[in-house]
Design a protein around this motif. Structure first.
Motif: not given
Length: 167
Positions: A145-146, A35-39, A135-139
């Motif tokens: 690939x999103x 997930x973008x932005x999450x370690x 909207x802030x979490x892109x898996x």
């Protein structure tokens, strides 16, 4: 003590009831997604055939809210299928049309709530909407690939059995 995957998996009664609702918390050997932005997105749960879910602190849905949702609406994945593209009103219609009022499921709900000291969810459909619509979490798949949205474009009007149930 706050509800966590470790607390749930340590409670054999609650865990057995969650398994009866098609939820398991088996640890992943390798990550299925990022997930973008999450370690570290957190421990995932299998909540529908072939579906993995996780709770992210950036989302509005806590782990406890996730468990409350699964207990209140174990068919949450079907609610998303008939969400009309992410329309909250359509999701509420689908939830009512899909409502499972089976004795076994109701007993499992009560057992989970009692053994984990959970309240009944105030607005499980609203919580589901907020968790999925964030909207802030892109898996992303492991290849980068999103993922697509979990909202599907169907509504209960596309299914004669559900349309009749909602009438």
């Amino acid at each position: 003590m706050p509800l966590s995957p470790e607390v749930v998996t340590a409670n054999r009664e609650a865990l057995a009831c969650l398994v009866s609702l098609n939820v398991s918390f088996a640890p992943d050997e390798e990550p299925w997604f990022t997930i973008d932005g999450i370690e570290a997105p957190g421990r995932s749960a299998v909540t529908a055939p072939g579906a993995r879910s996780c709770c992210c602190r950036r989302r509005m849905c806590s782990f406890e809210a996730f468990v409350e949702l699964v207990v209140a609406r174990p068919y949450w994945f079907d609610i998303l299928k008939f969400s009309g593209g992410g329309d909250l009103a359509e999701m509420r219609r689908a939830a009512e049309a899909l409502l499972y009022d089976e004795e076994e499921i109701n007993e499992a709900r009560e057992e989970i709530r009692n053994s984990l000291n959970l309240d009944e969810a105030d607005d499980p459909i609203g919580a589901l909407y907020v968790a999925i619509a964030a909207p802030d979490a892109i898996a992303r798949a492991t290849n980068g690939s999103p993922s697509t949205t979990l909202f599907n474009h169907f509504s209960i009007d596309n299914n004669p059995m559900l349309r009749d149930a909602a009438a």
